[in-house]
Design a protein around this motif. Structure first.
Motif, PDB file in Angstrom:
ATOM      1  N   SER A   6      -8.014   6.132  10.362  1.00 20.51           N
ATOM      2  CA  SER A   6      -6.656   6.611  10.110  1.00 20.51           C
ATOM      3  C   SER A   6      -6.682   8.095   9.801  1.00 20.51           C
ATOM      4  O   SER A   6      -7.597   8.591   9.158  1.00 20.51           O
ATOM      5  CB  SER A   6      -6.020   5.858   8.942  1.00 20.51           C
ATOM      6  N   SER A   7      -5.688   8.778  10.294  1.00 14.62           N
ATOM      7  CA  SER A   7      -5.499  10.224  10.139  1.00 14.62           C
ATOM      8  C   SER A   7      -6.461  11.064  10.968  1.00 14.62           C
ATOM      9  O   SER A   7      -6.513  12.277  10.783  1.00 14.62           O
ATOM     10  CB  SER A   7      -5.561  10.641   8.670  1.00 14.62           C
ATOM     11  N   ASN A   8      -7.216  10.439  11.890  1.00 15.07           N
ATOM     12  CA  ASN A   8      -8.026  11.234  12.814  1.00 15.07           C
ATOM     13  C   ASN A   8      -7.098  11.976  13.763  1.00 15.07           C
ATOM     14  O   ASN A   8      -6.131  11.406  14.268  1.00 15.07           O
ATOM     15  CB  ASN A   8      -8.957  10.364  13.656  1.00 15.07           C
ATOM     16  N   LYS A   9      -7.391  13.241  13.992  1.00 12.61           N
ATOM     17  CA  LYS A   9      -6.636  14.040  14.944  1.00 12.61           C
ATOM     18  C   LYS A   9      -7.184  13.723  16.326  1.00 12.61           C
ATOM     19  O   LYS A   9      -8.394  13.839  16.563  1.00 12.61           O
ATOM     20  CB  LYS A   9      -6.805  15.523  14.605  1.00 12.61           C
ATOM     21  N   CYS A  10      -6.310  13.309  17.238  1.00 14.42           N
ATOM     22  CA  CYS A  10      -6.728  12.872  18.570  1.00 14.42           C
ATOM     23  C   CYS A  10      -5.833  13.472  19.639  1.00 14.42           C
ATOM     24  O   CYS A  10      -4.649  13.699  19.415  1.00 14.42           O
ATOM     25  CB  CYS A  10      -6.616  11.353  18.698  1.00 14.42           C
ATOM     26  N   LYS A  11      -6.423  13.664  20.800  1.00 15.65           N
ATOM     27  CA  LYS A  11      -5.659  14.083  21.975  1.00 15.65           C
ATOM     28  C   LYS A  11      -5.504  12.873  22.879  1.00 15.65           C
ATOM     29  O   LYS A  11      -6.469  12.139  23.109  1.00 15.65           O
ATOM     30  CB  LYS A  11      -6.388  15.196  22.712  1.00 15.65           C
ATOM     31  N   ILE A  12      -4.304  12.656  23.377  1.00 14.53           N
ATOM     32  CA  ILE A  12      -4.073  11.540  24.296  1.00 14.53           C
ATOM     33  C   ILE A  12      -4.520  11.989  25.682  1.00 14.53           C
ATOM     34  O   ILE A  12      -3.902  12.839  26.313  1.00 14.53           O
ATOM     35  CB  ILE A  12      -2.599  11.103  24.298  1.00 14.53           C
ATOM     36  N   LYS A  13      -5.656  11.438  26.123  1.00 16.88           N
ATOM     37  CA  LYS A  13      -6.235  11.795  27.419  1.00 16.88           C
ATOM     38  C   LYS A  13      -5.490  11.118  28.565  1.00 16.88           C
ATOM     39  O   LYS A  13      -5.328  11.692  29.622  1.00 16.88           O
ATOM     40  CB  LYS A  13      -7.713  11.397  27.478  1.00 16.88           C
ATOM     41  N   LYS A  14      -5.081   9.856  28.320  1.00 19.21           N
ATOM     42  CA  LYS A  14      -4.409   9.105  29.376  1.00 19.21           C
ATOM     43  C   LYS A  14      -3.515   8.041  28.756  1.00 19.21           C
ATOM     44  O   LYS A  14      -3.906   7.374  27.806  1.00 19.21           O
ATOM     45  CB  LYS A  14      -5.445   8.456  30.293  1.00 19.21           C
ATOM     46  N   ASN A  15      -2.314   7.920  29.285  1.00 11.08           N
ATOM     47  CA  ASN A  15      -1.415   6.845  28.896  1.00 11.08           C
ATOM     48  C   ASN A  15      -1.662   5.711  29.887  1.00 11.08           C
ATOM     49  O   ASN A  15      -1.418   5.856  31.076  1.00 11.08           O
ATOM     50  CB  ASN A  15       0.044   7.308  28.953  1.00 11.08           C
ATOM     51  N   LEU A  16      -2.181   4.591  29.388  1.00 15.29           N
ATOM     52  CA  LEU A  16      -2.549   3.463  30.245  1.00 15.29           C
ATOM     53  C   LEU A  16      -1.421   2.456  30.418  1.00 15.29           C
ATOM     54  O   LEU A  16      -1.617   1.407  31.029  1.00 15.29           O
ATOM     55  CB  LEU A  16      -3.800   2.779  29.683  1.00 15.29           C
ATOM     56  N   GLY A  17      -0.248   2.765  29.861  1.00 13.29           N
ATOM     57  CA  GLY A  17       0.916   1.922  30.098  1.00 13.29           C
ATOM     58  C   GLY A  17       1.408   1.135  28.908  1.00 13.29           C
ATOM     59  O   GLY A  17       0.776   1.053  27.866  1.00 13.29           O
ATOM     60  N   ARG A  18       2.558   0.538  29.122  1.00  8.19           N
ATOM     61  CA  ARG A  18       3.272  -0.233  28.123  1.00  8.19           C
ATOM     62  C   ARG A  18       2.521  -1.508  27.787  1.00  8.19           C
ATOM     63  O   ARG A  18       1.920  -2.131  28.651  1.00  8.19           O
ATOM     64  CB  ARG A  18       4.648  -0.583  28.696  1.00  8.19           C
ATOM     65  N   PHE A  19       2.603  -1.906  26.529  1.00 10.48           N
ATOM     66  CA  PHE A  19       1.990  -3.145  26.073  1.00 10.48           C
ATOM     67  C   PHE A  19       3.100  -3.980  25.441  1.00 10.48           C
ATOM     68  O   PHE A  19       3.689  -3.581  24.438  1.00 10.48           O
ATOM     69  CB  PHE A  19       0.889  -2.854  25.052  1.00 10.48           C
ATOM     70  N   ASP A  20       3.420  -5.120  26.031  1.00 14.00           N
ATOM     71  CA  ASP A  20       4.578  -5.903  25.598  1.00 14.00           C
ATOM     72  C   ASP A  20       4.246  -7.200  24.873  1.00 14.00           C
ATOM     73  O   ASP A  20       5.112  -8.045  24.709  1.00 14.00           O
ATOM     74  CB  ASP A  20       5.451  -6.247  26.812  1.00 14.00           C
ATOM     75  N   LYS A  21       3.010  -7.355  24.396  1.00 12.40           N
ATOM     76  CA  LYS A  21       2.622  -8.636  23.809  1.00 12.40           C
ATOM     77  C   LYS A  21       2.407  -8.569  22.307  1.00 12.40           C
ATOM     78  O   LYS A  21       1.661  -9.350  21.757  1.00 12.40           O
ATOM     79  CB  LYS A  21       1.345  -9.133  24.481  1.00 12.40           C
ATOM     80  N   ALA A  58       3.282   8.322  22.858  1.00 11.88           N
ATOM     81  CA  ALA A  58       2.277   8.167  23.920  1.00 11.88           C
ATOM     82  C   ALA A  58       2.489   9.120  25.096  1.00 11.88           C
ATOM     83  O   ALA A  58       2.754   8.699  26.214  1.00 11.88           O
ATOM     84  CB  ALA A  58       2.251   6.725  24.396  1.00 11.88           C
ATOM     85  N   PHE A  59       2.340  10.423  24.847  1.00 11.69           N
ATOM     86  CA  PHE A  59       2.491  11.416  25.902  1.00 11.69           C
ATOM     87  C   PHE A  59       1.141  12.060  26.190  1.00 11.69           C
ATOM     88  O   PHE A  59       0.524  12.635  25.289  1.00 11.69           O
ATOM     89  CB  PHE A  59       3.506  12.494  25.498  1.00 11.69           C
ATOM     90  N   TYR A 108       6.307  -4.656  17.752  1.00  4.98           N
ATOM     91  CA  TYR A 108       6.172  -3.200  17.880  1.00  4.98           C
ATOM     92  C   TYR A 108       6.191  -2.804  19.348  1.00  4.98           C
ATOM     93  O   TYR A 108       5.649  -3.501  20.201  1.00  4.98           O
ATOM     94  CB  TYR A 108       4.868  -2.712  17.243  1.00  4.98           C
ATOM     95  N   LYS A 109       6.776  -1.657  19.646  1.00  3.03           N
ATOM     96  CA  LYS A 109       6.759  -1.106  21.001  1.00  3.03           C
ATOM     97  C   LYS A 109       5.520  -0.210  21.095  1.00  3.03           C
ATOM     98  O   LYS A 109       5.465   0.852  20.484  1.00  3.03           O
ATOM     99  CB  LYS A 109       8.040  -0.320  21.277  1.00  3.03           C
ATOM    100  N   LEU A 110       4.537  -0.670  21.865  1.00  2.00           N
ATOM    101  CA  LEU A 110       3.239  -0.011  21.909  1.00  2.00           C
ATOM    102  C   LEU A 110       2.849   0.377  23.331  1.00  2.00           C
ATOM    103  O   LEU A 110       3.274  -0.260  24.292  1.00  2.00           O
ATOM    104  CB  LEU A 110       2.155  -0.943  21.350  1.00  2.00           C
ATOM    105  N   ASN A 111       2.053   1.425  23.419  1.00  2.00           N
ATOM    106  CA  ASN A 111       1.428   1.808  24.676  1.00  2.00           C
ATOM    107  C   ASN A 111      -0.082   1.837  24.460  1.00  2.00           C
ATOM    108  O   ASN A 111      -0.547   2.232  23.392  1.00  2.00           O
ATOM    109  CB  ASN A 111       1.883   3.186  25.142  1.00  2.00           C
ATOM    110  N   LYS A 112      -0.797   1.455  25.494  1.00  2.05           N
ATOM    111  CA  LYS A 112      -2.255   1.554  25.471  1.00  2.05           C
ATOM    112  C   LYS A 112      -2.615   2.952  25.956  1.00  2.05           C
ATOM    113  O   LYS A 112      -2.110   3.403  26.997  1.00  2.05           O
ATOM    114  CB  LYS A 112      -2.861   0.485  26.381  1.00  2.05           C
ATOM    115  N   VAL A 113      -3.468   3.652  25.194  1.00  2.00           N
ATOM    116  CA  VAL A 113      -3.850   5.020  25.527  1.00  2.00           C
ATOM    117  C   VAL A 113      -5.353   5.200  25.412  1.00  2.00           C
ATOM    118  O   VAL A 113      -6.035   4.408  24.755  1.00  2.00           O
ATOM    119  CB  VAL A 113      -3.133   6.051  24.615  1.00  2.00           C
ATOM    120  N   LEU A 114      -5.841   6.254  26.024  1.00  2.00           N
ATOM    121  CA  LEU A 114      -7.225   6.675  25.882  1.00  2.00           C
ATOM    122  C   LEU A 114      -7.213   7.927  25.016  1.00  2.00           C
ATOM    123  O   LEU A 114      -6.574   8.922  25.367  1.00  2.00           O
ATOM    124  CB  LEU A 114      -7.832   6.969  27.253  1.00  2.00           C
TER     125      LEU A 114
END
Length: 145
Positions: free
Chosen positions: A113-128, A83-84, A133-139
Protein backbone atom coordinates in the motif's frame (compact mmCIF):
# COMPACT_ATOMS: atom_id res chain seq x y z
CA UNK A 1 20.76 -3.51 -10.45
CA UNK A 2 23.32 -6.26 -9.94
CA UNK A 3 22.88 -9.18 -7.53
CA UNK A 4 23.86 -12.82 -7.17
CA UNK A 5 21.60 -15.85 -7.60
CA UNK A 6 22.05 -19.61 -7.44
CA UNK A 7 23.72 -21.01 -10.55
CA UNK A 8 20.75 -23.25 -11.42
CA UNK A 9 18.29 -20.34 -11.08
CA UNK A 10 20.30 -17.90 -13.20
CA UNK A 11 18.14 -17.76 -16.31
CA UNK A 12 17.13 -14.65 -18.25
CA UNK A 13 13.43 -13.89 -17.72
CA UNK A 14 13.14 -15.79 -14.41
CA UNK A 15 11.15 -13.93 -11.77
CA UNK A 16 11.64 -14.42 -8.05
CA UNK A 17 10.48 -12.89 -4.80
CA UNK A 18 13.14 -11.87 -2.33
CA UNK A 19 12.17 -12.99 1.19
CA UNK A 20 15.24 -11.67 2.99
CA UNK A 21 18.71 -12.98 3.78
CA UNK A 22 19.64 -16.32 5.27
CA UNK A 23 21.57 -16.36 8.55
CA UNK A 24 24.74 -17.39 6.68
CA UNK A 25 24.57 -14.18 4.62
CA UNK A 26 25.23 -11.85 7.56
CA UNK A 27 29.04 -12.19 7.43
CA UNK A 28 29.44 -12.99 3.73
CA UNK A 29 31.95 -10.90 1.81
CA UNK A 30 29.48 -10.67 -1.13
CA UNK A 31 26.60 -9.34 1.01
CA UNK A 32 26.86 -5.77 -0.34
CA UNK A 33 26.45 -7.01 -3.92
CA UNK A 34 24.18 -9.99 -3.31
CA UNK A 35 21.46 -9.01 -0.85
CA UNK A 36 21.90 -5.34 0.05
CA UNK A 37 20.45 -4.07 -3.28
CA UNK A 38 17.28 -6.18 -2.88
CA UNK A 39 14.17 -5.16 -0.98
CA UNK A 40 12.36 -7.81 1.07
CA UNK A 41 8.96 -8.75 -0.34
CA UNK A 42 9.64 -7.51 -3.88
CA UNK A 43 9.47 -9.49 -7.10
CA UNK A 44 12.47 -9.23 -9.42
CA UNK A 45 13.03 -10.30 -13.01
CA UNK A 46 16.43 -11.37 -14.35
CA UNK A 47 17.39 -9.19 -17.33
CA UNK A 48 20.85 -10.58 -17.97
CA UNK A 49 23.07 -13.40 -16.73
CA UNK A 50 26.81 -12.68 -16.54
CA UNK A 51 29.56 -15.30 -16.82
CA UNK A 52 31.07 -14.47 -13.42
CA UNK A 53 30.60 -17.10 -10.69
CA UNK A 54 31.29 -17.03 -6.96
CA UNK A 55 31.13 -19.66 -4.24
CA UNK A 56 28.16 -19.63 -1.88
CA UNK A 57 27.43 -22.05 0.96
CA UNK A 58 23.63 -21.70 0.83
CA UNK A 59 22.95 -22.41 -2.85
CA UNK A 60 22.81 -25.82 -4.51
CA UNK A 61 26.18 -26.77 -6.03
CA UNK A 62 27.75 -24.05 -3.87
CA UNK A 63 27.84 -21.50 -6.70
CA UNK A 64 26.11 -18.24 -7.58
CA UNK A 65 26.11 -16.22 -10.80
CA UNK A 66 26.15 -12.48 -11.23
CA UNK A 67 22.85 -11.28 -12.71
CA UNK A 68 21.27 -7.98 -13.62
CA UNK A 69 17.72 -7.66 -12.27
CA UNK A 70 14.87 -5.16 -12.24
CA UNK A 71 11.67 -4.97 -10.23
CA UNK A 72 9.07 -7.00 -12.10
CA UNK A 73 5.86 -5.43 -13.39
CA UNK A 74 2.86 -6.61 -11.39
CA UNK A 75 -0.72 -7.33 -12.48
CA UNK A 76 -3.30 -5.85 -10.13
CA UNK A 77 -6.92 -4.78 -9.91
CA UNK A 78 -7.46 -1.08 -9.22
CA UNK A 79 -10.36 1.36 -9.17
CA UNK A 80 -11.53 1.79 -12.78
CA UNK A 81 -11.54 5.59 -12.40
CA UNK A 82 -7.74 5.53 -11.95
CA UNK A 83 -6.86 3.05 -14.72
CA UNK A 84 -5.25 5.30 -17.33
CA UNK A 85 -2.15 4.04 -19.11
CA UNK A 86 0.88 6.17 -18.35
CA UNK A 87 -0.55 7.72 -15.21
CA UNK A 88 1.19 7.53 -11.85
CA UNK A 89 -0.81 6.34 -8.85
CA UNK A 90 -0.36 5.40 -5.23
CA UNK A 91 -1.45 1.77 -5.04
CA UNK A 92 -4.10 1.12 -2.42
CA UNK A 93 -5.64 -2.31 -1.95
CA UNK A 94 -9.44 -2.23 -1.58
CA UNK A 95 -11.18 -2.68 1.73
CA UNK A 96 -12.27 -6.26 1.31
CA UNK A 97 -12.55 -9.37 3.44
CA UNK A 98 -14.16 -11.54 0.74
CA UNK A 99 -12.43 -14.76 -0.27
CA UNK A 100 -12.52 -15.05 -4.04
CA UNK A 101 -10.34 -16.39 -6.82
CA UNK A 102 -9.21 -12.85 -7.77
CA UNK A 103 -7.98 -11.84 -4.31
CA UNK A 104 -4.35 -12.21 -5.40
CA UNK A 105 -4.90 -9.39 -7.91
CA UNK A 106 -6.41 -7.06 -5.30
CA UNK A 107 -3.58 -7.83 -2.86
CA UNK A 108 -0.71 -8.74 -5.21
CA UNK A 109 2.55 -10.14 -3.87
CA UNK A 110 5.42 -7.72 -4.24
CA UNK A 111 3.23 -4.61 -4.01
CA UNK A 112 2.59 -2.63 -0.84
CA UNK A 113 0.00 0.00 0.00
CA UNK A 114 1.09 3.52 -0.89
CA UNK A 115 3.67 2.31 -3.43
CA UNK A 116 4.06 4.83 -6.23
CA UNK A 117 3.37 3.01 -9.50
CA UNK A 118 3.08 3.79 -13.18
CA UNK A 119 0.27 2.11 -15.09
CA UNK A 120 2.11 0.40 -17.95
CA UNK A 121 -0.97 -1.18 -19.50
CA UNK A 122 -4.71 -1.21 -18.89
CA UNK A 123 -5.73 -4.85 -19.39
CA UNK A 124 -9.45 -4.12 -19.30
CA UNK A 125 -12.56 -4.07 -17.19
CA UNK A 126 -13.09 -6.64 -14.47
CA UNK A 127 -16.77 -7.29 -13.72
CA UNK A 128 -16.66 -10.15 -11.21
CA UNK A 129 -16.10 -8.29 -7.93
CA UNK A 130 -18.20 -9.75 -5.09
CA UNK A 131 -18.21 -6.36 -3.34
CA UNK A 132 -19.46 -4.62 -6.48
CA UNK A 133 -16.34 -2.47 -6.94
CA UNK A 134 -15.72 -1.19 -10.46
CA UNK A 135 -12.23 -2.48 -11.19
CA UNK A 136 -9.79 -2.68 -14.06
CA UNK A 137 -6.92 -5.11 -14.38
CA UNK A 138 -3.64 -3.25 -14.98
CA UNK A 139 0.06 -3.89 -15.30
CA UNK A 140 1.96 -1.76 -12.77
CA UNK A 141 5.59 -0.68 -12.65
CA UNK A 142 6.77 0.19 -9.13
CA UNK A 143 8.63 3.49 -9.30
CA UNK A 144 9.29 4.01 -5.58
CA UNK A 145 9.02 2.22 -2.26
Amino acid sequence: MITLIGEKLAKKGLTFIYHGPAKACEDCRYKSVCIDPLETGRIYKIKEVKETEHTCPIHENGKVKVVEVEKANIEALIDAKMAFEGSVILFEAPECDEECNMRSLCFPEGLKSSNKCKIKKNLGRFDKCKKGYKLNKVLLEIISR
